[in-house]
Scaffold this motif. Sequence first.
Motif, PDB file in Angstrom:
ATOM      1  N   ARG A  92      -9.856  -3.604  -1.612  1.00  0.00           N
ATOM      2  CA  ARG A  92      -8.645  -3.108  -2.300  1.00  0.00           C
ATOM      3  C   ARG A  92      -8.779  -3.129  -3.822  1.00  0.00           C
ATOM      4  NH1 ARG A  92      -3.640  -5.264   1.458  1.00  0.00           N
ATOM      5  NH2 ARG A  92      -4.163  -4.033   3.297  1.00  0.00           N
ATOM      6  N   ASN A 147       0.757 -10.057   2.524  1.00  0.00           N
ATOM      7  CA  ASN A 147       2.101  -9.595   2.845  1.00  0.00           C
ATOM      8  C   ASN A 147       2.433  -9.766   4.322  1.00  0.00           C
ATOM      9  OD1 ASN A 147       4.614  -8.406   2.270  1.00  0.00           O
ATOM     10  ND2 ASN A 147       3.872  -6.441   3.001  1.00  0.00           N
ATOM     11  N   ALA A 148       1.421  -9.692   5.181  1.00  0.00           N
ATOM     12  CA  ALA A 148       1.673  -9.923   6.607  1.00  0.00           C
ATOM     13  C   ALA A 148       2.262 -11.327   6.795  1.00  0.00           C
ATOM     14  CB  ALA A 148       0.385  -9.753   7.404  1.00  0.00           C
ATOM     15  N   ASP A 252      10.694  -5.227   3.885  1.00  0.00           N
ATOM     16  CA  ASP A 252       9.238  -5.280   3.718  1.00  0.00           C
ATOM     17  C   ASP A 252       8.822  -3.993   3.017  1.00  0.00           C
ATOM     18  OD1 ASP A 252       6.518  -5.363   3.869  1.00  0.00           O
ATOM     19  OD2 ASP A 252       6.409  -5.005   6.037  1.00  0.00           O
ATOM     20  N   SER A 286       2.752  -6.607  -1.219  1.00  0.00           N
ATOM     21  CA  SER A 286       1.372  -7.083  -1.327  1.00  0.00           C
ATOM     22  C   SER A 286       0.942  -7.264  -2.768  1.00  0.00           C
ATOM     23  CB  SER A 286       0.410  -6.068  -0.700  1.00  0.00           C
ATOM     24  OG  SER A 286       0.479  -6.098   0.688  1.00  0.00           O
ATOM     25  N   LYS A 289      -2.176  -4.232  -3.364  1.00  0.00           N
ATOM     26  CA  LYS A 289      -1.979  -2.782  -3.212  1.00  0.00           C
ATOM     27  C   LYS A 289      -1.677  -2.203  -4.601  1.00  0.00           C
ATOM     28  CE  LYS A 289      -0.797  -2.910   1.677  1.00  0.00           C
ATOM     29  NZ  LYS A 289       0.300  -2.769   2.664  1.00  0.00           N
ATOM     30  N   SER A 385      -2.635   1.191   5.699  1.00  0.00           N
ATOM     31  CA  SER A 385      -1.340   0.587   5.405  1.00  0.00           C
ATOM     32  C   SER A 385      -0.891   0.868   3.978  1.00  0.00           C
ATOM     33  CB  SER A 385      -1.435  -0.922   5.614  1.00  0.00           C
ATOM     34  OG  SER A 385      -2.423  -1.437   4.781  1.00  0.00           O
TER      35      SER A 385
HETATM   36  C1  LIG Z   1       0.354  -3.320   3.867  1.00  0.00           C
HETATM   37  C2  LIG Z   1       1.593  -3.650   4.523  1.00  0.00           C
HETATM   38  C3  LIG Z   1       1.753  -4.888   5.153  1.00  0.00           C
HETATM   39  C4  LIG Z   1       0.642  -5.895   5.213  1.00  0.00           C
HETATM   40  O1  LIG Z   1       0.306  -6.342   3.917  1.00  0.00           O
HETATM   41  P1  LIG Z   1      -1.061  -7.166   3.641  1.00  0.00           P
HETATM   42  O2  LIG Z   1      -0.951  -7.609   2.229  1.00  0.00           O
HETATM   43  O3  LIG Z   1      -2.177  -6.219   3.910  1.00  0.00           O
HETATM   44  O4  LIG Z   1      -1.069  -8.306   4.603  1.00  0.00           O
HETATM   45  C5  LIG Z   1       2.981  -5.154   5.726  1.00  0.00           C
HETATM   46  N1  LIG Z   1       3.984  -4.254   5.687  1.00  0.00           N
HETATM   47  C6  LIG Z   1       3.864  -3.042   5.089  1.00  0.00           C
HETATM   48  C7  LIG Z   1       5.012  -2.102   5.081  1.00  0.00           C
HETATM   49  C8  LIG Z   1       2.667  -2.697   4.492  1.00  0.00           C
HETATM   50  O5  LIG Z   1       2.528  -1.520   3.905  1.00  0.00           O
END
Ligand SMILES: *Cc1c(COP(=O)(O)O)cnc(C)c1O
Length: 448
Positions: A92, A147-148, A252, A286, A289, A385
């Motif tokens: 990333r 973020n998960a 989220d 995140s 991202k 994602s």
């Molecule tokens: C990317 C994403 C996640 C997971 O995030 P990570 O940082 O990759 O664990 C969860 N929810 C949404 C809506 C996402 O776009």
Amino acid sequence: MARPDFSVLPSVDRLLEAPALAAAAAEYGRAEALTGARQVLAEARRALEAGGVPDPAALGPAAAARMAARGQPSLRRVFNLTGVVLHTNLGRAPLPQEALAAIAAAAGTCNLEYDLKTGRRGDRDSHVETLLTELTGAEAALVVNNNAAAVLLMLNSLSAGRDTLVSRGELVEIGGSFRMPEIMARAGARMVEVGTTNRTHPGDFEAAIGPETGCVMKVHTSNYEVVGFTASVPDDRLARIAVTAGVPYAVDLGAGQLVDLARYGLPQEPMPGRVLAAGAGLVTFSGDKLLGGPQAGIVVGQGSLVAALKRNPMRRAMRLGKLSLAALEAVLRLYRDPDRLAERLPALRALVRPVEEIEAQARRLAPAIEGSEITVVASQIGSGSLPVEYLESRALALSAPSGKALEARAAAFRQLSIPVIGRLSEGRLLFDLRALDDEAAFLSQLPL
Ligand SMILES: *Cc1c(COP(=O)(O)O)cnc(C)c1O
């Protein structure tokens, strides 16, 4: 058949004295040299048994080459010329210099959970909480590993054993194995699907909300779109419905951004601060991202709700390590000076690069890659994602007489000391130059 004459082969001790192997032993250690020597001798013996004629003089260099291959770290720098700027499989967001310096400083002993003013135990999240509240207008913030984890912690804290209301159009799978219904189940929350796949109305939520509701949730999906005959409930309306019923509205956001990307001419993603202002109680996003920082999960929102997450024992299992925390603080600090952000933050720099600049770079590099042509392509911000919007770019395109020959060319680029990763498209190997910032290092490995 006559027994092969093993005496043509040197002893292990003799082989270790071969100059190539002695030099490798100085670099990788005697134990590695011994293993390498034994392996090549065993192979030479097998070759003799099979009737071959191994060259004893080649054994030293062969063992040294084997040691060099083993000496390569597994996790390595690569050039991401895939055209997907924020590529999950390629780490990333590349970190800025400021973050590298912060990582180096924190790598030793540091005040991770130590309050320098009082000399007492401190809180690791305190190093970023002020920055996050400043940048989003939130009352409080916390960070976890990704973020998960943030979503899991949020759902478990707000809604364990209770209902979580979510629109049917948002029950998504996001890159790899993150599927909202499964995460809800693991968080102990009962999922209540509201509305239909394409249309969800305020009344659907009002009808579903009740004493068993733990939270109302929204999942921002940037990796697909429901188009056509659609309806969804806007943030402020959904927040009002939740607040009226006395339950939190939890969002989220996935790839939340801390500056308005429209100011750089980029497609807009929702901003955590605006979603909070619309009435959300908690927002997660995140770190690696669009934010352009290290892997991290960020939660911002109301003080009492963030406090509930902080008290959850699960949080201990998801805490952010000191190196990531150092990088995150350094990256967030860059956001205090938005005017220079696009110069300093590599992910943003790649996203806003003018196509003329990429074209000029393509012209400089094309002569160094035999048979390459400059082609107009579209880079993607992310995939899986991440937001999948396209940006015009330029690539060097290579062809080959057959699919197999093209694969072989791609493999050769992957074997370089800094592997070069492109993408295969319509019978050509494409190197999208949008994310190539270290041109000198790239050129130093060519021609190939
Ligand atoms: C990317 C994403 C996640 C997971 O995030 P990570 O940082 O990759 O664990 C969860 N929810 C949404 C809506 C996402 O776009």
